[in-house]
Design an enzyme around this catalytic site. Structure first.
Site, PDB file in Angstrom:
ATOM      1  N   LYS A 123       0.908  -1.272   0.061  1.00 32.60           N
ATOM      2  CA  LYS A 123      -0.067   0.036   0.100  1.00 32.60           C
ATOM      3  C   LYS A 123       0.943   1.305   0.003  1.00 32.60           C
ATOM      4  O   LYS A 123       2.136   0.971   0.529  1.00 32.60           O
ATOM      5  CB  LYS A 123      -0.940   0.166   1.219  1.00 32.60           C
ATOM      6  CG  LYS A 123      -2.262   1.047   1.109  1.00 32.60           C
ATOM      7  CD  LYS A 123      -3.287   0.095   0.545  1.00 32.60           C
ATOM      8  CE  LYS A 123      -4.301   1.041  -0.011  1.00 32.60           C
ATOM      9  NZ  LYS A 123      -5.459   0.290  -0.338  1.00 32.60           N
ATOM     10  N   ASP A 163      -7.178   4.285  -4.412  1.00 30.53           N
ATOM     11  CA  ASP A 163      -7.752   4.243  -3.252  1.00 30.53           C
ATOM     12  C   ASP A 163      -8.249   5.596  -2.884  1.00 30.53           C
ATOM     13  O   ASP A 163      -8.638   6.250  -3.842  1.00 30.53           O
ATOM     14  CB  ASP A 163      -6.594   3.924  -2.076  1.00 30.53           C
ATOM     15  CG  ASP A 163      -7.293   3.489  -0.769  1.00 30.53           C
ATOM     16  OD1 ASP A 163      -7.776   2.352  -0.868  1.00 30.53           O
ATOM     17  OD2 ASP A 163      -7.416   4.168   0.038  1.00 30.53           O
TER      18      ASP A 163
HETATM   19  P1  NDP Z   1     -13.006   7.663  -2.701  1.00 25.67           P
HETATM   20  O1  NDP Z   1     -11.952   8.721  -2.658  1.00 25.67           O
HETATM   21  O2  NDP Z   1     -13.480   7.494  -3.937  1.00 25.67           O
HETATM   22  O3  NDP Z   1     -14.218   8.025  -1.782  1.00 25.67           O
HETATM   23  C1  NDP Z   1     -13.964   8.065  -0.343  1.00 25.67           C
HETATM   24  C2  NDP Z   1     -15.257   8.614   0.095  1.00 25.67           C
HETATM   25  O4  NDP Z   1     -15.226   8.458   1.627  1.00 25.67           O
HETATM   26  C3  NDP Z   1     -15.629   9.926  -0.077  1.00 25.67           C
HETATM   27  O5  NDP Z   1     -17.040   9.940  -0.092  1.00 25.67           O
HETATM   28  C4  NDP Z   1     -15.059  10.747   1.328  1.00 25.67           C
HETATM   29  O6  NDP Z   1     -15.587  11.946   1.438  1.00 25.67           O
HETATM   30  C5  NDP Z   1     -15.410   9.650   2.368  1.00 25.67           C
HETATM   31  N1  NDP Z   1     -14.312   9.885   3.199  1.00 25.67           N
HETATM   32  C6  NDP Z   1     -12.966   9.914   3.200  1.00 25.67           C
HETATM   33  N2  NDP Z   1     -12.344   9.870   4.177  1.00 25.67           N
HETATM   34  C7  NDP Z   1     -13.383  10.298   5.168  1.00 25.67           C
HETATM   35  C8  NDP Z   1     -13.177  10.373   6.409  1.00 25.67           C
HETATM   36  N3  NDP Z   1     -11.962  10.545   7.136  1.00 25.67           N
HETATM   37  N4  NDP Z   1     -14.302  10.682   7.001  1.00 25.67           N
HETATM   38  C9  NDP Z   1     -15.354  10.597   6.369  1.00 25.67           C
HETATM   39  N5  NDP Z   1     -15.644  10.357   5.095  1.00 25.67           N
HETATM   40  C10 NDP Z   1     -14.522  10.190   4.535  1.00 25.67           C
HETATM   41  O7  NDP Z   1     -12.388   6.440  -2.089  1.00 25.67           O
HETATM   42  P2  NDP Z   1     -12.816   4.805  -2.385  1.00 25.67           P
HETATM   43  O8  NDP Z   1     -14.385   4.643  -2.435  1.00 25.67           O
HETATM   44  O9  NDP Z   1     -11.928   4.136  -3.557  1.00 25.67           O
HETATM   45  O10 NDP Z   1     -12.441   4.004  -1.079  1.00 25.67           O
HETATM   46  C11 NDP Z   1     -13.443   4.014   0.091  1.00 25.67           C
HETATM   47  C12 NDP Z   1     -12.972   2.956   1.070  1.00 25.67           C
HETATM   48  O11 NDP Z   1     -12.901   1.635   0.247  1.00 25.67           O
HETATM   49  C13 NDP Z   1     -11.511   3.031   1.478  1.00 25.67           C
HETATM   50  O12 NDP Z   1     -11.414   2.532   3.017  1.00 25.67           O
HETATM   51  C14 NDP Z   1     -10.557   2.209   0.731  1.00 25.67           C
HETATM   52  O13 NDP Z   1      -9.454   1.832   1.140  1.00 25.67           O
HETATM   53  C15 NDP Z   1     -11.476   1.021   0.458  1.00 25.67           C
HETATM   54  N6  NDP Z   1     -11.571   0.282  -0.908  1.00 25.67           N
HETATM   55  C16 NDP Z   1     -11.168   0.948  -2.100  1.00 25.67           C
HETATM   56  C17 NDP Z   1     -11.213   0.093  -3.120  1.00 25.67           C
HETATM   57  C18 NDP Z   1     -11.267   0.613  -4.471  1.00 25.67           C
HETATM   58  O14 NDP Z   1     -10.938  -0.135  -5.548  1.00 25.67           O
HETATM   59  N7  NDP Z   1     -11.186   1.766  -4.638  1.00 25.67           N
HETATM   60  C19 NDP Z   1     -10.874  -1.461  -3.030  1.00 25.67           C
HETATM   61  C20 NDP Z   1     -10.890  -2.018  -1.580  1.00 25.67           C
HETATM   62  C21 NDP Z   1     -10.963  -0.860  -0.648  1.00 25.67           C
HETATM   63  P3  NDP Z   1     -15.095  13.197   0.709  1.00 25.67           P
HETATM   64  O15 NDP Z   1     -15.448  13.517  -0.714  1.00 25.67           O
HETATM   65  O16 NDP Z   1     -15.613  14.504   1.738  1.00 25.67           O
HETATM   66  O17 NDP Z   1     -13.534  13.210   0.765  1.00 25.67           O
END
Ligand code: NDP
Length: 450
Positions: A123, A163
């Protein structure tokens, strides 16, 4: 349960709460496997898994639009390469530090093993905050980040992906910078665009895979997503495609969130509204509040990060899918979900439920799936992208989707079978941790003390 291995992790990594949390969850569940395999204890396999093979930290210096010098920290954690090249996403978020990336890289070892595709765990990321940055600044930062990361990765060595804060746009800039420096075109990143090495369904895979996994869980009880009311957190990549698949399977999603607040849409986030949400988040990079301003009957509520619970998890529903970030459901939130009659909690994000929260869910007989199992569809499809890159060909949308569905079913069935074998029927956490651990442990044993 007491463990000398956990004590040592706490002592060696005193300032790394997220890493200790992830380690504790795994250590406690794999202790029965260590009892059955004394050779793994003797060879200190778990202790070795808990120490990164390599941890790279570097300075990223770039010029913003005003011509001012900006300095960020960049990292890559190469955690374990026993079963394949390091594989895991890149996160750009101000909260990124060594503890967060070590927890994510550690989780990735087990997740990747569960997919059945040969990939090790890694990562990376930076404390760079993409919010409010111009297109030019995002590109400049990605290029500066890659001026160092390039020398540490490769398509047979370490293959990053997206991510939080890293989507198709950032992968494009990072891939371009790598290609320019190395003077070669290889599948060094996954999540690439269609037309330059990307795989169909990769964008959708984590969210779709999560719901395929939940559907498998519900089938064990003769039930399905159809007709279920669901809570989803987040509004990024994982959340968007989880909502899309729930809709497709006949369920209804009534919430979505970002780091400022959440919306409640009792009528459901239907197809048209989801298109609005995707445009809002992916193109206009706006806030979820605008969804409530756009559609009638939608309630918006700010989230107070200091509050002892999140009111979003106190809404009555059948299923909950946390898809935003780590530790978004604590003990109090889990108790609220239980009180309101939740049937299933499926982790889309990595480690979104605290250990206390997990225990409350499991003790109350709620179906619960850990992220390393239920969000593995993303990295599994990245594995399929790597295979297509090696072969120099592309599979159709249907081919990739069918493979994704069968991988999610295999992971589901493996978790259940192993949980059963270890006397914890229906416990997906124990099943996922032990199944992933055994696969990597056997490879490490075969490869000697290295
Ligand atoms: P994105 O950046 O596309 O979206 C993240 C979302 O979560 C946004 O809505 C963001 O809000 C919100 N968010 C982020 N940080 C916080 C926080 N500290 N408190 C509240 N809301 C928060 O990321 P992903 O959808 O890709 O990833 C989401 C999760 O899924 C993570 O845990 C990631 O590790 C996991 N994941 C992702 C994969 C992938 O293929 N993308 C694969 C496996 C797991 P805002 O718009 O305000 O930032």
């Amino acid at each position: 349960m007491h463990s000398d291995i956990l004590d040592a992790v706490k002592q060696r990594n005193p300032n790394e709460p997220e890493f200790i949390q992830a380690a504790e969850e795994v250590i406690i569940s794999v202790l029965p496997a260590l009892d059955r395999h004394p050779e793994f204890r003797r060879l200190k396999i778990l202790e070795r898994m808990l120490e990164p093979e390599r941890l790279i930290s570097f300075r990223v210096t770039w010029l913003d639009d005003k011509g001012e010098v900006q300095i960020n920290r960049g990292y890559r954690v190469q955690m374990n390469s026993a079963i394949g090249p390091y594989k895991g996403g890149i996160r750009f978020h101000p909260s990124v530090n060594v503890s967060v990336l070590k927890f994510l890289a550690f989780e990735q070892i087990f997740k990747n093993a569960l997919t059945g595709i040969p990939m090790g765990g890694g990562k990376g990321g930076s404390d760079f905050d993409p919010k409010g940055k111009s297109e030019n600044e995002i590109m400049k930062f990605c290029q500066a980040f890659m001026s160092e990361l390039t020398r540490h990765i490769g398509h047979r060595l370490d293959v990053p992906a997206g991510d939080i804060g890293v989507g198709g746009r950032e992968i494009g800039y990072m891939f371009g910078a790598y290609k320019k420096i190395k003077n070669e075109f290889t599948g060094v990143f996954t999540g690439k665009g269609i037309g330059w090495g990307g795989s169909l369904i990769r964008t959708e895979a984590t969210g779709y895979g999560l719901i395929y996994f939940a559907e498998n869980m519900l089938h064990t009880k003769g039930d399905s997503i159809k007709g279920k009311t669901c809570l989803v957190s987040g509004s990024g990549n994982v959340a968007q495609y989880a909502i899309e698949k729930i809709n497709k399977l006949g369920g209804k999603v009534i919430t979505a969130s970002d780091s400022n607040g959440f919306i409640i849409d009792e009528a459901g986030i239907t197809k048209d509204k989801l298109e609005f949400l995707k445009d809002l988040k992916n193109n206009r990079r706006g806030r979820i509040k605008e969804y409530a301003e756009k559609f009638k009957g939608v309630v918006y509520q700010e989230i107070d990060p200091k509050a002892d619970h999140n009111p979003m998890w106190n809404i009555k529903a059948d299923c909950a899918f946390p898809c935003a970030t780590q530790n978004e459901i604590n003990g109090k939130d889990a108790a609220n979900l239980v009180k309101n009659g939740i049937k299933l909690v499926g982790e889309g994000a990595n480690m979104p439920v605290t250990i206390e929260g997990i225990n409350i869910l499991i003790d109350n007989g709620i179906m619960y799936s850990p992220g390393k199992a239920s969000n593995a569809g993303g990295v599994a499809t990245s594995g399929l992208e790597m295979t297509q890159n090696y072969m120099g060909s592309n599979w159709t949308r249907e081919e990739v989707d069918n493979k994704l569905q069968s991988i999610m079913k295999n992971i589901h069935d493996t978790c259940l079978a192993v949980a059963n074998e270890y006397g914890k029927p229906g416990n997906y956490l124990v099943g996922a941790n032990i199944a992933g651990f055994l696969k990597v442990a056997n490879a490490m044993k075969a490869q000697g003390v290295i």
